[in-house]
Design an enzyme around this catalytic site. Sequence first.
Site, PDB file in Angstrom:
ATOM      1  CD  GLU A  48      -2.787  -1.102   3.015  1.00 11.93           C
ATOM      2  OE1 GLU A  48      -2.019   0.058   3.249  1.00 11.93           O
ATOM      3  OE2 GLU A  48      -3.584  -2.067   3.085  1.00 11.93           O
ATOM      4  CG  ASP A  59      -2.828   8.466   7.953  1.00  9.79           C
ATOM      5  OD1 ASP A  59      -3.459   7.452   7.482  1.00  9.79           O
ATOM      6  OD2 ASP A  59      -2.668   8.931   7.135  1.00  9.79           O
TER       7      ASP A  59
END
Length: 265
Positions: A48, A59
């Site tokens: 990824e 995040d």
Amino acid sequence: MSTRTAFEKARSEDRAALVGYLPAGYPDVPGAIDALRTMVDAGCDVIEIGLPYSDPVMDGPTIQAAAQQALERGVRTADVLRTVEAVAATGTPTLVMTYWNPVEHYGVARFARDLASAGGAGLITPDLTPDSATDWIAAADEHDLDKVFLVAPSSTDARITMTTAACRGFVYATAVMGVTGTRTTTSDLAGPLVARAKAVTDLPIGVGLGVSDGDQAAEVASYADGVIVGSAFVRALLDHPDDRAAGLRALTILTEDLAGGVRRA
């Protein structure tokens, strides 16, 4: 190789797949390409590549730190696609993980076309749900790209059914409530979430919940089809800001530990 094929190959070896994440452009574009190829060589089955974004609300601090440095160095979507092309050339399925705003800004149809041209396998969209993804689903289908949407412990059974039905490649089960990041123990929410997803889809289920070593990878691999690792890989590079060779060695050691974990589950 397609993402689905990579998961099937891992299953044929009686193990889970190891999915590794790094943001494009950290420490710089060539450095990220070197790091991602190192992860492939050391045992990652699927890659990824993160598209650095200015408002990464989902995040954790580790990934935010690396993405912010990439943005400060001027990394753009074209650099992300160049990174995809370099990594996909290894034959490893390579997906982009991105918030939706940059794709919309770039142009959905154009992004799908350029991602496919770069050899990308598909897109992971953490803040886009299938019921809001009409344009992306059409563009992805036109270019035979994987559509990876997320399910979470808070997802209702109806939403899990709807989400998995819209996925192609695999389903991303995020078992941490809130932001991502490594943890010292894995989540007891992940196993039940995987079971709920497997009840309604035959697609592989990859789990991301802050795995940071081989023992945790083995634990997750005991019930999931894929173990997704991000923050631990990013940390390996952040810990060696002035010595790229040491950062790549740390990545190799970590990847080999994680790859061993998914094999001994």
